[in-house]
Write a protein that holds these residues in place. Structure first.
Motif, PDB file in Angstrom:
ATOM      1  N   ARG A  55       0.851  -1.175   0.000  1.00 34.58           N
ATOM      2  CA  ARG A  55       0.000   0.000   0.000  1.00 34.58           C
ATOM      3  C   ARG A  55       0.893   1.233   0.000  1.00 34.58           C
ATOM      4  O   ARG A  55       1.988   1.230   0.598  1.00 34.58           O
ATOM      5  CB  ARG A  55      -0.935   0.026   1.198  1.00 34.58           C
ATOM      6  N   TYR A  70      -4.639  -2.607   1.884  1.00 30.47           N
ATOM      7  CA  TYR A  70      -3.580  -2.901   0.925  1.00 30.47           C
ATOM      8  C   TYR A  70      -4.157  -3.027  -0.477  1.00 30.47           C
ATOM      9  O   TYR A  70      -5.147  -3.718  -0.701  1.00 30.47           O
ATOM     10  CB  TYR A  70      -2.813  -4.149   1.363  1.00 30.47           C
ATOM     11  N   GLU A  71      -3.497  -2.347  -1.410  1.00 26.93           N
ATOM     12  CA  GLU A  71      -4.061  -2.194  -2.753  1.00 26.93           C
ATOM     13  C   GLU A  71      -3.573  -3.259  -3.729  1.00 26.93           C
ATOM     14  O   GLU A  71      -4.330  -3.722  -4.573  1.00 26.93           O
ATOM     15  CB  GLU A  71      -3.676  -0.800  -3.299  1.00 26.93           C
ATOM     16  N   ASP A  72      -2.318  -3.604  -3.630  1.00 21.05           N
ATOM     17  CA  ASP A  72      -1.745  -4.560  -4.566  1.00 21.05           C
ATOM     18  C   ASP A  72      -1.455  -5.879  -3.861  1.00 21.05           C
ATOM     19  O   ASP A  72      -0.909  -5.885  -2.746  1.00 21.05           O
ATOM     20  CB  ASP A  72      -0.438  -4.020  -5.164  1.00 21.05           C
TER      21      ASP A  72
END
Length: 122
Positions: free
Chosen positions: A99, A110-112
């Motif tokens: 993130r 968390y994005e990825d």
């Protein structure tokens, strides 16, 4: 194409060690918090350990403190999870996540995410 990819999982006997790696491609994660989470069948995803862009790390899971160590290589766009004295309860799918900015508790921040790597201890 932005992606995180884990490696290093496998099957080990109780008391053994594994070293997980996570490498980012298509994007520079130097300003991101990165970490490892794990999730077993039917379980919620839980945070194992995170490491900030400056290298400060935190092991979130009490059951692995003293056995797992997270580290980071900014130049390689990678993080690593050294897992020692593995126990059967460590059996799980381990995911890498990132993130932007500071580390926050909880997988929802968390994005990825990487596709995961399986760790089996018997």
């Amino acid at each position: 194409h932005v992606q995180l990819v884990e490696s290093g999982g496998g099957s080990v006997q109780t008391g053994g060690s594994l070293r997980l790696s996570c490498t980012g491609s298509g994007y520079n994660y130097r300003n991101h918090c990165m970490g490892f989470f794990r999730q077993g069948p039917g379980d919620q995803r839980e945070e194992v350990a995170t490491v900030r862009s400056g290298g400060v790390s935190r092991v979130a899971l009490d059951s692995v403190k003293g056995r797992f160590t997270i580290s980071r290589d900014i130049a390689k766009n990678s993080i690593f999870l050294q897992m020692d004295n593995l126990q059967p309860e460590d059996t799980s799918m381990y995911y890498c996540a990132a993130r932007f900015g500071s580390c926050l508790e909880g997988s929802a921040y968390y994005e990825d995410w990487g596709p995961g790597t399986q760790v089996t201890v018997s």
